[in-house]
Design a protein around this motif. Structure first.
Motif, PDB file in Angstrom:
ATOM      1  N   LEU A 100       0.847  -1.188   0.000  1.00 11.09           N
ATOM      2  CA  LEU A 100       0.000   0.000   0.000  1.00 11.09           C
ATOM      3  C   LEU A 100       0.884   1.240   0.000  1.00 11.09           C
ATOM      4  O   LEU A 100       1.743   1.388   0.870  1.00 11.09           O
ATOM      5  CB  LEU A 100      -0.904   0.000   1.236  1.00 11.09           C
ATOM      6  CG  LEU A 100      -1.812   1.213   1.437  1.00 11.09           C
ATOM      7  CD1 LEU A 100      -2.811   1.352   0.294  1.00 11.09           C
ATOM      8  CD2 LEU A 100      -2.536   1.121   2.778  1.00 11.09           C
ATOM      9  N   VAL A 101       0.683   2.112  -0.982  1.00 11.17           N
ATOM     10  CA  VAL A 101       1.391   3.389  -1.047  1.00 11.17           C
ATOM     11  C   VAL A 101       0.350   4.490  -1.197  1.00 11.17           C
ATOM     12  O   VAL A 101      -0.522   4.414  -2.074  1.00 11.17           O
ATOM     13  CB  VAL A 101       2.379   3.443  -2.229  1.00 11.17           C
ATOM     14  CG1 VAL A 101       3.061   4.814  -2.288  1.00 11.17           C
ATOM     15  CG2 VAL A 101       3.428   2.336  -2.112  1.00 11.17           C
ATOM     16  N   VAL A 102       0.438   5.499  -0.336  1.00 12.43           N
ATOM     17  CA  VAL A 102      -0.491   6.627  -0.418  1.00 12.43           C
ATOM     18  C   VAL A 102       0.286   7.927  -0.566  1.00 12.43           C
ATOM     19  O   VAL A 102       1.461   8.023  -0.222  1.00 12.43           O
ATOM     20  CB  VAL A 102      -1.424   6.704   0.812  1.00 12.43           C
ATOM     21  CG1 VAL A 102      -2.213   5.413   0.974  1.00 12.43           C
ATOM     22  CG2 VAL A 102      -0.644   7.014   2.087  1.00 12.43           C
ATOM     23  N   GLY A 103      -0.398   8.918  -1.091  1.00 12.79           N
ATOM     24  CA  GLY A 103       0.196  10.232  -1.287  1.00 12.79           C
ATOM     25  C   GLY A 103      -0.854  11.174  -1.844  1.00 12.79           C
ATOM     26  O   GLY A 103      -2.043  10.839  -1.916  1.00 12.79           O
ATOM     27  N   GLU A 104      -0.423  12.328  -2.269  1.00 11.62           N
ATOM     28  CA  GLU A 104      -1.361  13.288  -2.844  1.00 11.62           C
ATOM     29  C   GLU A 104      -1.806  12.803  -4.226  1.00 11.62           C
ATOM     30  O   GLU A 104      -0.986  12.374  -5.040  1.00 11.62           O
ATOM     31  CB  GLU A 104      -0.711  14.657  -2.954  1.00 11.62           C
ATOM     32  CG  GLU A 104      -1.680  15.747  -3.372  1.00 11.62           C
ATOM     33  CD  GLU A 104      -1.082  17.133  -3.265  1.00 11.62           C
ATOM     34  OE1 GLU A 104      -1.828  18.107  -3.459  1.00 11.62           O
ATOM     35  OE2 GLU A 104       0.129  17.244  -2.980  1.00 11.62           O
ATOM     36  N   THR A 105      -3.106  12.860  -4.480  1.00 10.30           N
ATOM     37  CA  THR A 105      -3.657  12.460  -5.772  1.00 10.30           C
ATOM     38  C   THR A 105      -4.555  13.575  -6.304  1.00 10.30           C
ATOM     39  O   THR A 105      -4.847  14.548  -5.594  1.00 10.30           O
ATOM     40  CB  THR A 105      -4.497  11.173  -5.665  1.00 10.30           C
ATOM     41  OG1 THR A 105      -5.752  11.482  -5.042  1.00 10.30           O
ATOM     42  CG2 THR A 105      -3.777  10.104  -4.853  1.00 10.30           C
ATOM     43  N   GLU A 106      -5.019  13.405  -7.527  1.00  7.56           N
ATOM     44  CA  GLU A 106      -5.926  14.402  -8.102  1.00  7.56           C
ATOM     45  C   GLU A 106      -7.266  14.420  -7.381  1.00  7.56           C
ATOM     46  O   GLU A 106      -8.058  15.348  -7.554  1.00  7.56           O
ATOM     47  CB  GLU A 106      -6.147  14.126  -9.589  1.00  7.56           C
ATOM     48  CG  GLU A 106      -6.776  12.777  -9.888  1.00  7.56           C
ATOM     49  CD  GLU A 106      -6.940  12.539 -11.376  1.00  7.56           C
ATOM     50  OE1 GLU A 106      -7.529  13.402 -12.060  1.00  7.56           O
ATOM     51  OE2 GLU A 106      -6.460  11.484 -11.851  1.00  7.56           O
ATOM     52  N   TYR A 107      -7.513  13.390  -6.567  1.00  4.06           N
ATOM     53  CA  TYR A 107      -8.768  13.310  -5.826  1.00  4.06           C
ATOM     54  C   TYR A 107      -8.601  13.640  -4.343  1.00  4.06           C
ATOM     55  O   TYR A 107      -9.518  13.435  -3.556  1.00  4.06           O
ATOM     56  CB  TYR A 107      -9.373  11.918  -5.977  1.00  4.06           C
ATOM     57  CG  TYR A 107      -9.526  11.495  -7.414  1.00  4.06           C
ATOM     58  CD1 TYR A 107     -10.431  12.127  -8.254  1.00  4.06           C
ATOM     59  CD2 TYR A 107      -8.734  10.478  -7.945  1.00  4.06           C
ATOM     60  CE1 TYR A 107     -10.562  11.752  -9.585  1.00  4.06           C
ATOM     61  CE2 TYR A 107      -8.858  10.096  -9.270  1.00  4.06           C
ATOM     62  CZ  TYR A 107      -9.775  10.736 -10.088  1.00  4.06           C
ATOM     63  OH  TYR A 107      -9.897  10.367 -11.403  1.00  4.06           O
ATOM     64  N   SER A 108      -7.416  14.101  -3.965  1.00  7.77           N
ATOM     65  CA  SER A 108      -7.172  14.477  -2.568  1.00  7.77           C
ATOM     66  C   SER A 108      -8.115  15.614  -2.176  1.00  7.77           C
ATOM     67  O   SER A 108      -8.473  16.450  -3.013  1.00  7.77           O
ATOM     68  CB  SER A 108      -5.720  14.933  -2.395  1.00  7.77           C
ATOM     69  OG  SER A 108      -4.825  13.872  -2.621  1.00  7.77           O
ATOM     70  N   PRO A 109      -8.537  15.662  -0.916  1.00  6.14           N
ATOM     71  CA  PRO A 109      -8.140  14.810   0.207  1.00  6.14           C
ATOM     72  C   PRO A 109      -9.022  13.582   0.408  1.00  6.14           C
ATOM     73  O   PRO A 109      -8.906  12.897   1.419  1.00  6.14           O
ATOM     74  CB  PRO A 109      -8.289  15.760   1.396  1.00  6.14           C
ATOM     75  CG  PRO A 109      -9.491  16.582   1.033  1.00  6.14           C
ATOM     76  CD  PRO A 109      -9.391  16.784  -0.462  1.00  6.14           C
ATOM     77  N   TYR A 110      -9.894  13.290  -0.571  1.00  2.77           N
ATOM     78  CA  TYR A 110     -10.862  12.214  -0.365  1.00  2.77           C
ATOM     79  C   TYR A 110     -10.342  10.838  -0.760  1.00  2.77           C
ATOM     80  O   TYR A 110     -10.877   9.825  -0.313  1.00  2.77           O
ATOM     81  CB  TYR A 110     -12.146  12.525  -1.138  1.00  2.77           C
ATOM     82  CG  TYR A 110     -12.718  13.865  -0.757  1.00  2.77           C
ATOM     83  CD1 TYR A 110     -13.291  14.060   0.496  1.00  2.77           C
ATOM     84  CD2 TYR A 110     -12.639  14.948  -1.628  1.00  2.77           C
ATOM     85  CE1 TYR A 110     -13.789  15.296   0.867  1.00  2.77           C
ATOM     86  CE2 TYR A 110     -13.137  16.189  -1.262  1.00  2.77           C
ATOM     87  CZ  TYR A 110     -13.710  16.357  -0.015  1.00  2.77           C
ATOM     88  OH  TYR A 110     -14.193  17.582   0.354  1.00  2.77           O
TER      89      TYR A 110
END
Length: 208
Positions: free
Chosen positions: A172-182
């Protein structure tokens, strides 16, 4: 039972978790992460509520150590838990209860925390973490992060891994996405009850 690494990339601010086990469906209950706060692995006789609870505490500004301590105090059976926490904002922490299976171990590096129980070799957490620590500055994308996590876990596998055999794997890798913060998931790979979960994980990763 399980060995895991919880980590962060200080340059790109990714948060990553890798876990390997002889148990089924570890990806559904062991790794928890929330950008930008941190990551948690909760295992042994798993209480999955520690994942979201610790992340909630981190989001309120608690340090990794305090968040872990508070969450454990709310658990009626902390001696059965093994937990790792990593955050580039709030630090690193690990806990191994007195009643989790041997061999067990934990290791805290600069950018990662590794824990394991029912291991063939109690040095596995140290070996996994050290590999990651030596490679962390090579991370430039979420894909390379996942590759390094998988390579690190393979070092544990080469030492024997879970006493029951390594059959299940999650990345599992998380970070800022185009759908952040959701929505913050960049990579979420799960392999269950496979005779070679590493080979299957590499095949999945190659298709991303």
């Amino acid at each position: 039972m399980t060995y895991s690494i919880v980590s962060f990339d200080p340059r790109n601010r990714f948060i990553g978790i890798g876990t390997v086990s002889g148990s089924i469906a570890v990806g559904s209950r062991v790794p928890w992460a929330k950008y930008p706060y941190g990551g948690v692995a909760t295992q042994a006789y798993t209480n999955p509520s520690h994942g979201p609870r610790i992340l909630e505490l981190l989001s309120k500004g608690e340090s990794a150590e305090n968040a872990l301590s508070i969450s454990l105090k709310e658990d009626p059976f902390p001696e059965k838990r093994q937990i790792a926490v990593a955050s580039w904002k709030y630090g690193l922490a690990a806990y191994s209860g007195s009643e989790i299976p041997l061999e067990r171990g934990e290791y805290i590096g600069t950018y990662s925390v590794c824990i394991g129980n029912l291991l063939t070799n109690k040095t596995i957490p140290m070996i996994v973490c050290e590999y990651f620590e030596n490679k962390v500055h090579e991370i430039n994308t979420s894909r390379t992060y996942a590759e390094i996590l998988l390579e690190a876990l393979m070092k544990g596998h080469e030492l024997g891994g879970d006493k029951r055999g390594d059959q299940t794997l999650a990345l599992l890798v998380v970070g800022e996405t185009e759908y952040s913060p959701y929505y913050d998931k960049l990579i979420d790979i799960r392999v269950d009850l496979d005779p070679d979960p590493f080979e299957k994980a590499w095949k999945i990763l190659d298709k991303l």
